[in-house]
Scaffold this motif. Sequence first.
Motif, PDB file in Angstrom:
ATOM      1  N   SER A  58      68.327 -63.126  66.491  1.00 43.68           N
ATOM      2  CA  SER A  58      68.056 -64.309  66.378  1.00 43.68           C
ATOM      3  C   SER A  58      66.593 -64.580  65.912  1.00 43.68           C
ATOM      4  N   ASN A  59      65.681 -63.928  66.605  1.00 44.17           N
ATOM      5  CA  ASN A  59      64.279 -64.039  66.134  1.00 44.17           C
ATOM      6  C   ASN A  59      64.103 -63.754  64.687  1.00 44.17           C
ATOM      7  N   LYS A  60      64.818 -62.801  64.204  1.00 44.43           N
ATOM      8  CA  LYS A  60      64.554 -62.636  62.652  1.00 44.43           C
ATOM      9  C   LYS A  60      65.270 -63.456  61.883  1.00 44.43           C
ATOM     10  N   VAL A  61      66.465 -64.052  62.417  1.00 43.31           N
ATOM     11  CA  VAL A  61      67.009 -64.841  61.487  1.00 43.31           C
ATOM     12  C   VAL A  61      66.289 -66.272  61.599  1.00 43.31           C
ATOM     13  N   ASP A  62      65.354 -66.591  62.611  1.00 45.53           N
ATOM     14  CA  ASP A  62      64.512 -67.894  62.593  1.00 45.53           C
ATOM     15  C   ASP A  62      63.300 -67.646  61.406  1.00 45.53           C
ATOM     16  N   ARG A  63      62.848 -66.404  61.577  1.00 48.64           N
ATOM     17  CA  ARG A  63      61.559 -65.990  60.890  1.00 48.64           C
ATOM     18  C   ARG A  63      62.049 -66.191  59.361  1.00 48.64           C
ATOM     19  N   GLN A  64      63.217 -65.593  58.938  1.00 46.20           N
ATOM     20  CA  GLN A  64      63.659 -65.821  57.432  1.00 46.20           C
ATOM     21  C   GLN A  64      63.922 -67.178  57.258  1.00 46.20           C
ATOM     22  N   ASP A  65      64.398 -67.784  58.164  1.00 47.75           N
ATOM     23  CA  ASP A  65      64.733 -69.362  57.670  1.00 47.75           C
ATOM     24  C   ASP A  65      63.209 -70.003  57.199  1.00 47.75           C
ATOM     25  N   THR A  66      62.096 -69.746  58.343  1.00 47.77           N
ATOM     26  CA  THR A  66      60.962 -70.330  58.215  1.00 47.77           C
ATOM     27  C   THR A  66      60.343 -69.906  56.869  1.00 47.77           C
ATOM     28  N   ASP A  67      60.441 -68.754  56.597  1.00 47.03           N
ATOM     29  CA  ASP A  67      59.774 -68.061  55.368  1.00 47.03           C
ATOM     30  C   ASP A  67      60.540 -68.755  54.092  1.00 47.03           C
ATOM     31  N   PHE A  68      61.697 -68.979  54.267  1.00 50.72           N
ATOM     32  CA  PHE A  68      62.314 -69.643  53.195  1.00 50.72           C
ATOM     33  C   PHE A  68      61.772 -70.968  52.892  1.00 50.72           C
ATOM     34  N   LEU A  69      61.824 -71.918  53.962  1.00 48.08           N
ATOM     35  CA  LEU A  69      61.220 -73.333  53.779  1.00 48.08           C
ATOM     36  C   LEU A  69      59.986 -73.211  53.434  1.00 48.08           C
ATOM     37  N   ARG A  70      59.160 -72.485  53.727  1.00 39.24           N
ATOM     38  CA  ARG A  70      57.871 -72.462  53.303  1.00 39.24           C
ATOM     39  C   ARG A  70      57.727 -72.086  51.749  1.00 39.24           C
ATOM     40  N   SER A  71      58.459 -71.085  51.288  1.00 42.50           N
ATOM     41  CA  SER A  71      58.483 -71.039  49.932  1.00 42.50           C
ATOM     42  C   SER A  71      58.846 -72.344  49.193  1.00 42.50           C
ATOM     43  N   LEU A  72      59.730 -73.325  49.761  1.00 39.15           N
ATOM     44  CA  LEU A  72      59.756 -74.448  48.913  1.00 39.15           C
ATOM     45  C   LEU A  72      58.797 -75.369  49.438  1.00 39.15           C
ATOM     46  N   GLY A  73      57.648 -75.202  50.176  1.00 34.87           N
ATOM     47  CA  GLY A  73      56.665 -76.120  50.152  1.00 34.87           C
ATOM     48  C   GLY A  73      56.908 -76.870  51.468  1.00 34.87           C
TER      49      GLY A  73
END
Length: 676
Positions: free
Chosen positions: A641-656
Motif C-alpha cells: 500500500s505504501n508503494k502504491v501511494d508513493r507511485q501515485d504521488t510521483d505521478f501527480l507531481r509529474s503532472l505538476g
Amino acid sequence: FWCGGLGWAEWPRAMPLTFNFGEENRPENFVGKPKTPVTLICGFLGTGKTTLLKHLLENQDGVRIGVVVNDVAAVNIDSQLVRRYEKGLVEVTELQNGCVCCSSADDLFTAVQNIVMRSADQPFEHIVVELSGVGEPEAVKKNWAIGLECTLPVALRTEVKQVVTVVDASTFGQDWMDTRRAQDRNEEVKGEQHDEKNKARLENVGQLLAEQVEWADVVIINKTDLASEEERRTTLEVVQALNARARTVVAEFGRVPPSSVLPEVPKGLKAVEGDSGDGWSWAQSSSSLTVRLFIDAAVKGRDIDFKVGTRTLSLGVRNRAAPRLEGRLAGDLRDAGEALFEIEAEGSGRRCAVATLDKRRTGMWPGLFEGGSAPSDSGRGHQSQNGQHNDCGESCNDPAHQHGGRQQAGHGPGGSVPLTRAQERFGIHSFTFQRRRPFSAVRLERLLKAWPIPKKHLLALDELFSPPTPPPHEGGTMPTTEEQALRPVLRSKGFCWLDSEPLRQHVWAHAGKTLSVRPADWWWAALDPEQLKFKVTYPGVEAEYRVAKREKWDKEVGDRRQELVFIGGPQMREQDILALLEACLLTDAEFDAFRERTQKLEVPNDEFHLGGLLKNLGATEDQLSEMNVKAESRQREESLSNKVDRQDTDFLRSLGVGSTIEPDSERSDEDFEAVD
C-alpha cells in the motif's frame, strides 16, 4: 495489561495500565469496606461436594448465600430451597463455558460478578464456589489476587477466604495409590470434561489428592458410614499428617455444622432486617426503614417528640426519658424535612407512633445507628431473621443465631479432631532438607530408582510401621540401605537444584506410588535485569518475587536451593534420609568445577517477549504460528500500500500537481516501524 516502569532501584517495578470500570467501581470507593467472603469447595467427583453444598444451603437459616456450580441441576433443588429462593436468601448460578477449575478465571469472575451485582442493594454474606473434581484452589486464589491488582470490580467486592476439601473415607486409601491421571479418575465417575489448560487434570490421582488436602483450611472426611474402621483411621491420620493446620471434620452424607465450613461474616457486611427493644422497634428494606414507638392511650400526637435530619433521628414522648430512639443514623435519608409520623392502633389496646423514612441510596444498613443496631438496651440477646430477640446464654448452639463461635473439638460426625493427633498417637512426623548446593543429577537419579514403590493398591497405616529390617525380596536378596530408609516415607515434596539444568527449578513430588522430579520455572537469580523486568510486569508475579527476595535469598546463589519436606511414620529416620541426600550433593571439588562451567550460562530470551507471554498465558504453538503468519501478511499489505501511494504521488507531481510541496526525503519501506 501491564507495562514495565523505569527507574529501577532494588526492585523491578511494574506499572499497571488504567482500567475504567465506571465511577461506582473506582478502587477508592471500597477502601475500608468489608468484602464478601468466598469459600472454595474442592475434592474428587463422588466425594460428596454437592451433597455438602446442598446441606449448607438448607441449614444456614437467615444468611444470604450465593453459589457457583458447574451444573445447577445437580444441586437437586427441593421445596425447602425453593422457599429460600423466593425470600432472596439463595442465588445459584452456573458457568456458561468450561468447568470451575483453575484456568476458567474469566468465566468464574463473570459468574461471581453476576451474583454480586444482582445483590448490590443487599450483599450476600457468603459466596460458595464448587470446583470441579480436578480444580486447583491455589490457582483460583492466585487469579483473585491478580484480579485485585487489576482492580476488577468482583475482586474489589469479594475475597477468597476459605478452602474446603472433601475426601471420601471409603476410597481415600485406594485413591492414594491410584497412578491414573486425575482426569481419567473423574471421567470414570461422571464423565466430567475439563479445560485443556488445566494442568491438574494430568496429575496422578494420588498426587492431586495430597495437594487438595494440603491446600485446605478445612478438610471434610465424608462417607464415614461406608468406610471400615481401618479406612476411617487411615484417612484421618494421613489427612492430619499432610495438613495439621486445617480443621478436620468427620461427616456422613455431608452433614456438618455450617459454622465449621463457612467463615465468619465480616463486620458491617451482614444486614440486619430489624430490631426491637423496650417500647420500640425498627425494620428496614433496601430503600426505606420504619421506626415504631409504643405509647399508651393517654399520649396524643402533640406529645410525640419527632425530629429527623439527613443523618439523625429522635423519636420519643416529650418529658419522658424512655422509650426513645435517638442517635446518628447508619446512613443518609432522602427528603428528611418532609418526614411525618402517624399514630396507629395495634390491637389489644396498644398504640404506636410510626414513621417510614426513605434512604438516600438503596442498600441494607448494618444497623439503625452508627456503631450498633439500636439503643443500649437492645443487646440483651441476639436477633432472628424477623427482628425478634432470642434471649439465650453461652450454651446456645443454634447456628442461625450467628454467635461467631467455631465448632468445639470432638469425635464422630460433625466433630473436629485435635491438630496433633497424628503425631501424638502414631508418631507420624516430618522434617525439611535445605541446602545451597546443587544435586548431582546422576547420583540423584540413582537414588530415585532405588525408591521402594509400594506394591499394594490400598494404603494402610501398617505400611508406615514397617520393621527396621524389611523381609527379603523374592529370590532372597536383602533390601538396600536406600529401601530401608525410604520405605516409611508417606509424602515428600519441594524444590531442588540440579547440576544438569542449573538455571531452572525442579519440582519434587511424591505421594502413593507416584514419584517425579520435573523442570519448572527459571530461578529468579538466573534472570538478567531485562528478563526480570519483563517477568514481573505480569500481574501477581512481582509479589512472588518479593517473597523470594525476602525469605529465600542467599547473597551468593540467590534463590537457588534444595528445599524438600518429608512426612513419614515412626520408622522414618531423619539422619538416614539426610545421609542419602547429602551423598547426592556436589562435593567441594565438583561445586568449584560447576561454578566455573556455569559462570557464563544465560537464560534464553525465548519466553521474554510477546510470543513467550502469550504462550505462558496458554496460547498453543499453532495459535502463535497463525498470529505470526497474519502479522507478516499485514506487513506485506502495508508495504504494498505504501508503494502504491508513493507511485501515485510521483505521478501527480509529474503532472505538476502539488509541485510547491517539498518532496519526501528518500526512505524505503523498511524505514517504517511499528509503534506499540
